[in-house]
Design a protein around this motif. Structure first.
Motif, PDB file in Angstrom:
ATOM      1  N   ALA A 141      37.982  53.070  45.922  1.00 16.76           N
ATOM      2  CA  ALA A 141      39.109  52.550  45.129  1.00 16.76           C
ATOM      3  C   ALA A 141      39.085  51.030  45.102  1.00 16.76           C
ATOM      4  CB  ALA A 141      40.430  53.060  45.703  1.00 16.76           C
ATOM      5  N   ALA A 142      38.756  50.409  46.229  1.00 15.07           N
ATOM      6  CA  ALA A 142      38.691  48.945  46.272  1.00 15.07           C
ATOM      7  C   ALA A 142      37.647  48.426  45.295  1.00 15.07           C
ATOM      8  CB  ALA A 142      38.378  48.471  47.694  1.00 15.07           C
ATOM      9  N   ALA A 143      36.484  49.090  45.230  1.00 12.98           N
ATOM     10  CA  ALA A 143      35.436  48.654  44.306  1.00 12.98           C
ATOM     11  C   ALA A 143      35.855  48.829  42.860  1.00 12.98           C
ATOM     12  CB  ALA A 143      34.148  49.434  44.573  1.00 12.98           C
ATOM     13  N   HIS A 144      36.380  50.010  42.528  1.00 11.01           N
ATOM     14  CA  HIS A 144      36.739  50.286  41.139  1.00 11.01           C
ATOM     15  C   HIS A 144      37.872  49.383  40.661  1.00 11.01           C
ATOM     16  CE1 HIS A 144      34.759  54.100  39.554  1.00 11.01           C
ATOM     17  NE2 HIS A 144      34.068  53.744  40.613  1.00 11.01           N
ATOM     18  N   LEU A 145      38.877  49.195  41.498  1.00  6.79           N
ATOM     19  CA  LEU A 145      40.017  48.386  41.072  1.00  6.79           C
ATOM     20  C   LEU A 145      39.690  46.895  41.054  1.00  6.79           C
ATOM     21  CD1 LEU A 145      42.919  50.351  42.756  1.00  6.79           C
ATOM     22  CD2 LEU A 145      42.264  50.318  40.361  1.00  6.79           C
ATOM     23  N   ALA A 146      38.697  46.485  41.826  1.00  6.36           N
ATOM     24  CA  ALA A 146      38.269  45.086  41.730  1.00  6.36           C
ATOM     25  C   ALA A 146      37.787  44.780  40.318  1.00  6.36           C
ATOM     26  CB  ALA A 146      37.160  44.808  42.741  1.00  6.36           C
ATOM     27  N   ASN A 147      37.223  45.769  39.650  1.00  9.20           N
ATOM     28  CA  ASN A 147      36.778  45.584  38.274  1.00  9.20           C
ATOM     29  C   ASN A 147      37.880  45.926  37.274  1.00  9.20           C
ATOM     30  OD1 ASN A 147      34.013  44.778  38.770  1.00  9.20           O
ATOM     31  ND2 ASN A 147      33.601  46.881  39.381  1.00  9.20           N
ATOM     32  N   SER A 148      38.338  47.166  37.296  1.00 16.88           N
ATOM     33  CA  SER A 148      39.229  47.643  36.234  1.00 16.88           C
ATOM     34  C   SER A 148      40.630  47.053  36.304  1.00 16.88           C
ATOM     35  CB  SER A 148      39.294  49.168  36.238  1.00 16.88           C
ATOM     36  OG  SER A 148      39.705  49.672  37.487  1.00 16.88           O
ATOM     37  N   ALA A 149      41.108  46.713  37.491  1.00 14.98           N
ATOM     38  CA  ALA A 149      42.462  46.164  37.606  1.00 14.98           C
ATOM     39  C   ALA A 149      42.506  44.668  37.335  1.00 14.98           C
ATOM     40  CB  ALA A 149      43.038  46.457  38.995  1.00 14.98           C
ATOM     41  N   SER A 150      41.372  44.103  36.911  1.00 18.14           N
ATOM     42  CA  SER A 150      41.344  42.663  36.610  1.00 18.14           C
ATOM     43  C   SER A 150      41.707  42.376  35.154  1.00 18.14           C
ATOM     44  CB  SER A 150      39.956  42.089  36.919  1.00 18.14           C
ATOM     45  OG  SER A 150      38.975  42.657  36.062  1.00 18.14           O
ATOM     46  N   LEU A 151      42.260  43.368  34.465  1.00 17.71           N
ATOM     47  CA  LEU A 151      42.606  43.187  33.054  1.00 17.71           C
ATOM     48  C   LEU A 151      43.900  42.412  32.843  1.00 17.71           C
ATOM     49  CD1 LEU A 151      41.867  46.798  31.709  1.00 17.71           C
ATOM     50  CD2 LEU A 151      40.555  44.734  31.216  1.00 17.71           C
ATOM     51  N   LEU A 152      44.756  42.329  33.836  1.00 19.13           N
ATOM     52  CA  LEU A 152      46.146  41.924  33.603  1.00 19.13           C
ATOM     53  C   LEU A 152      46.333  40.454  33.240  1.00 19.13           C
ATOM     54  CD1 LEU A 152      49.106  42.761  33.565  1.00 19.13           C
ATOM     55  CD2 LEU A 152      49.212  42.232  36.009  1.00 19.13           C
ATOM     56  N   LEU A 153      45.799  39.554  34.038  1.00 17.90           N
ATOM     57  CA  LEU A 153      46.082  38.127  33.866  1.00 17.90           C
ATOM     58  C   LEU A 153      44.819  37.365  33.466  1.00 17.90           C
ATOM     59  CD1 LEU A 153      48.221  37.453  37.081  1.00 17.90           C
ATOM     60  CD2 LEU A 153      49.032  38.050  34.800  1.00 17.90           C
ATOM     61  N   PRO A 154      44.969  36.247  32.790  1.00 20.26           N
ATOM     62  CA  PRO A 154      43.791  35.419  32.488  1.00 20.26           C
ATOM     63  C   PRO A 154      43.045  34.959  33.735  1.00 20.26           C
ATOM     64  CG  PRO A 154      45.651  34.719  31.155  1.00 20.26           C
ATOM     65  CD  PRO A 154      46.185  35.707  32.161  1.00 20.26           C
ATOM     66  N   VAL A 155      43.749  34.866  34.870  1.00 19.72           N
ATOM     67  CA  VAL A 155      43.146  34.339  36.094  1.00 19.72           C
ATOM     68  C   VAL A 155      42.614  35.436  37.008  1.00 19.72           C
ATOM     69  CG1 VAL A 155      44.575  32.265  36.055  1.00 19.72           C
ATOM     70  CG2 VAL A 155      45.414  34.297  37.240  1.00 19.72           C
ATOM     71  N   SER A 156      42.651  36.695  36.560  1.00 22.78           N
ATOM     72  CA  SER A 156      42.239  37.793  37.432  1.00 22.78           C
ATOM     73  C   SER A 156      40.730  37.918  37.569  1.00 22.78           C
ATOM     74  CB  SER A 156      42.798  39.125  36.914  1.00 22.78           C
ATOM     75  OG  SER A 156      44.204  39.097  36.822  1.00 22.78           O
TER      76      SER A 156
END
Length: 408
Positions: A141-156
């Motif tokens: 989950a840490a690996a997947h969300l490091a990529n996919s959860a970076s959609l939210l902010l310009p600075v993610s």
């Protein structure tokens, strides 16, 4: 011939970044390759300098955020996050997975994917051992969300920063359009994880209690909250977010009297040099044919099918070239359409969950698991990627299309 030479150099640079022989930094191959590109006249010095100037502020932000995340860890922010996850999990592996999803998604969005991979992953492994849960589901989950959860902010994510600079959107405008895709992608990931890891989530292991981590790091959390708010406040004023990150890092560094040498080391100068050099090598490939090819196959209409096509094209390029070069290649083609640009970001941010080479963050995650005797299986990662990436891309693009319809 110029295209062949440029492509070969790019492949060499990316292969070196994946393998990292003897642990050498990525810049060891990238910097000489960029110098060779300029020396051979594949990219003029003026174009190379323009590329450095364009990438410079983004790389500066990356360096500042790396320091900010390191100092947050020094203040105990990630240990505290692990404590909360363990408490919410309550010894129940499915609840622990849900808690890790929340913590990892927020860490990625607000402190960048590097913080999730480098600083949160070891905490997740320790938390799973503490409550007697198998480490595989929360670690993946840490690996997947490091990529996919970076959609939210310009600075993610570094890819977001590169795209944001060309989008013409405000900080809040970008975030508003990407909130629904961010939620949709995370929801799809979570549902697939629950099914794929059903056996692991039913299993229990002997808990390994650890001493408490103390009270909440209130000062650090307040500084991080103010830093995040500062990103949104200064953007309309024309102030680059790197300066806000620097201010936040100073506020965290002063109470702990962190040596200047440590701060410089945590900026990871070698990786920053790699990003700048990679930009020049990619520019050579673009100028000698690749950009024309991408123009020919990329849709120029921002309807639902066009958004889906761009997202899947971006995901494919991310797994062929790595997501950073894929962004640099696609950006000149889609930057005239904010809708297509955001669809590209969904592709380059979600797509890397398919293979190890999709993003440098995933490669780094694999190295971290090896150091903790929890080495992942490549086939396992690929199978999970095949189950998560296509539906997550579709869900993310559908959510983006809806956001565009509602928000204009």
């Amino acid at each position: 011939m110029p295209l062949i030479i440029s492509a070969v150099l790019l492949v060499v640079v990316l292969a070196f970044a994946v393998v990292r022989p003897r642990g050498l930094p990525e810049a060891v191959a990238a910097v000489p390759a960029a110098a060779l590109v300029i020396a051979l006249g594949l990219v003029s010095w003026d174009d190379a300098w323009a590329e450095f100037r364009e990438l410079g502020p983004t790389v500066g932000f990356l360096a500042a955020v790396l320091v900010l995340a390191h100092l947050a860890a020094e203040h105990g922010v990630f240990r505290y996050a692990g404590t909360i996850a363990a408490r919410k999990g309550g010894g129940n592996p499915p609840r622990l997975l849900a808690a890790v999803f929340v913590v990892a998604a927020l860490t990625t969005a607000f402190l960048s994917l590097d913080a999730t991979v480098v600083l949160l992953t070891p905490v997740v492994l320790a938390t799973a051992a503490r409550v007697g849960a198998r480490a595989r589901p929360p670690a993946f989950a840490a690996a997947h969300l490091a990529n996919s959860a970076s959609l939210l902010l310009p600075v993610s994510n570094l890819t977001n920063l590169l795209a944001f600079a060309a989008s013409g959107l405000t900080f809040l405008g970008f975030t508003g359009l990407m909130t629904l895709p961010w939620l949709a992608v995370i929801a799809v990931e979570y549902l697939v994880f629950r099914l794929y890891f059903a056996g692991d989530l039913r299993a229990r292991e002997e808990p390994r209690p650890q001493p408490g981590n103390g009270p909440a790091p209130r000062y650090a959390l307040i500084v991080l909250a103010l830093t995040l708010a500062g990103f949104a406040v200064v953007q309309p004023l024309g102030v680059h977010p790197a300066w806000v990150a620097v201010a936040g890092a100073i506020l965290l560094a002063v109470p702990r009297r962190v040596p200047v040498g440590t701060l410089i080391r945590e900026t990871n100068p070698a990786f920053c040099a790699f990003v700048l050099a990679l930009g020049v090598v990619v520019l050579a490939v673009q100028q000698h044919g690749l950009e024309d090819l991408i123009h020919a196959i990329t849709p120029d209409h921002a309807d639902l099918l066009g958004l889906l096509a761009v997202a899947f094209l971006a995901a494919g390029l991310a797994n062929l070239l790595n997501n950073l070069p894929a962004t640099l290649v696609l950006l000149p083609v889609v930057e005239s359409s904010p809708a297509l640009l955001l669809a590209m970001l969904i592709g380059v941010n979600v797509g890397p969950n398919l293979t190890y080479v999709g993003s440098l963050a995933t490669l780094l995650w694999r190295q971290i698991l090896h150091t903790h005797d929890a080495a992942p299986d490549a086939r396992d990662f690929l199978r999970l990627g095949l189950l998560t990436v296509p539906p997550a891309l579709i869900a993310g693009v559908l959510a983006l299309w809806l956001s565009l319809k509602v928000g204009g």
